[in-house]
Write an enzyme that holds these catalytic residues in place. Sequence first.
Site, PDB file in Angstrom:
ATOM      1  CG  HIS A  68      -2.043  -1.014   1.059  1.00 27.75           C
ATOM      2  ND1 HIS A  68      -3.125  -1.063   1.910  1.00 27.75           N
ATOM      3  CD2 HIS A  68      -2.254  -2.012   0.146  1.00 27.75           C
ATOM      4  CE1 HIS A  68      -3.930  -2.042   1.536  1.00 27.75           C
ATOM      5  NE2 HIS A  68      -3.423  -2.635   0.488  1.00 27.75           N
ATOM      6  CD  GLU A  70      -1.658   3.829   3.680  1.00 24.52           C
ATOM      7  OE1 GLU A  70      -2.783   3.846   4.203  1.00 24.52           O
ATOM      8  OE2 GLU A  70      -1.399   3.174   2.638  1.00 24.52           O
ATOM      9  CB  CYS A 102      -1.815   0.686   6.288  1.00 23.65           C
ATOM     10  SG  CYS A 102      -1.509   0.043   4.625  1.00 23.65           S
ATOM     11  CB  SER A 186     -21.329   3.097 -38.519  1.00 24.55           C
ATOM     12  OG  SER A 186     -20.629   1.908 -38.186  1.00 24.55           O
ATOM     13  CD  GLU A 305     -15.984   1.069 -27.244  1.00 28.17           C
ATOM     14  OE1 GLU A 305     -16.059   1.378 -28.447  1.00 28.17           O
ATOM     15  OE2 GLU A 305     -14.919   0.802 -26.661  1.00 28.17           O
ATOM     16  CB  ALA A 311     -27.107   1.921 -25.644  1.00 28.22           C
TER      17      ALA A 311
END
Length: 373
Positions: A68, A70, A102, A186, A305, A311
Site C-alpha cells: 500500500h 503508506e 497499514c 458507420s 460500446e 444501450a
Amino acid sequence: MNGEHWLYIMIDLPVDKKKWVHWMRRSIQLALLAENRTSPNPLVGAVVLDSSGRLVGEGFHTGAGNAHAEIEALAQAGEKSVNGTIVVTLEPCCHHGLTPPCTEALIKARLKRVVIGMVDPDPRVSGNGISRLKDSGLEVVEGVLNQECKRINREFIFRVRNGRPWGILKWAMSLDGRIGLPNGISKWITNESSRDSVHQIRAKCDAVIIGGGTLRSDNPLLTSRGKSELEPLRVVFSRSLELPKSANLWNTKTAKTLIAYGPEGNESFFFDLPDGPEKLSLDSNDPSELLTELGKKGCNKILWECGPLLATSAIEAKCVQELVVFIAPKLLGGRSAMSPLDSFGFESINSTYKLQHSFLDRKGKDLCWRLLL
C-alpha cells in the site's frame, strides 16, 4: 483526470487543514500514477514528512496484492519518520487482506500525526482505521481535500456502495444524431483524434461491453491499441448466443474475453469454439446482473460500446452513470438512419432523462461531450 479539468478548493478549510493542502495535492498526484492499475482497490498516494516538516518519503499503491501507499512511503523514510507526519489520500486499512493492516505499520513507525483525505467506504475499514490510530495516541487530521480525494476514486466508491462498477456509455454520431447510414455503414463518422480518445478511455476501464449485434456487424478488437499495459476485459453480452464462430474477440492472446449470456442462450455455440474466452451463464438478460458479476471480478469501471437496444436497456437498468458522446460535423440524414438509442417510451418532455455536470472538449473538428446521467 479522464480529460476533465478540476480545481482544488480550499474555501472555508480550517487553518489546521490548510497547512496540509500542498502535501495532499502531492499525494493525489502520486495516486494517479497508478490509474487503471489498482482495481478492485482504490487509487492511494502518501507522503511522509519528518519532525521538521521536510519530505522524506513518497509512495503510491501500484496494484492489488502489492504494498500500500503508506508502506512504500514509510520504506523510503526509514527512521526519519519518527515523530513525523504521513499525509495519505485514503484512510489507512485496519484489516488483513492481501497485505497486513497499514494502521499497525504507522503505529510501529512511531509517527506523530496522520493526515487523511477521505474515509474509506469499505465497511471493513470505514472509520475503524481512524479509531485505531487515535486509540494508539496518534493525532489524526481528517478531510483534507476530501472532495478531490473522492473524485479520483469515484468509481471505486460507487462499486463498494452499489456492488457493481461505474458504467460509461460511449457513442459517436453525426450532428443530426445518427450513428450510421440506413445501409448500416458507420465507419468512420468521427475523426482519428476522436477514435484515439476512445482508445484512451478503454485504457482506463476494467472491461468493455458490446452486444451480439455489434460483434456481428463490426467484428471489433476492443483493445486500447497499446495505450494500457493491461488491456480491459472484452465482454460480449448475448441473449441467444447466435454469434459468429470466427471473431477477433475469440483470440485471447492480447486481451481476455468473457461471453455472458442469459437463459435463452444456445450453449451448443461453445462446442467448437476456441478455449480462450471465459463463459458466464446469467439468470436473466438484465444488464445489472452482468455488472454485479463484473463487480465480483473486481471491476471498478466499465465501458458500454454497444448498439441502441443494449444501450437503452443499460440506461433503464441504471447501469450507466456517465455518457461520452463524440459529435462529428456531418449530416447523415434519413428517417431510417441509425440512432444511438432505442425508445424509452417517454410521452412528455418532463419525464425524459436530465443530464448534468457537462464537459465539452474539441477533438480536431469533432466535439466530445461528457455528461453524468
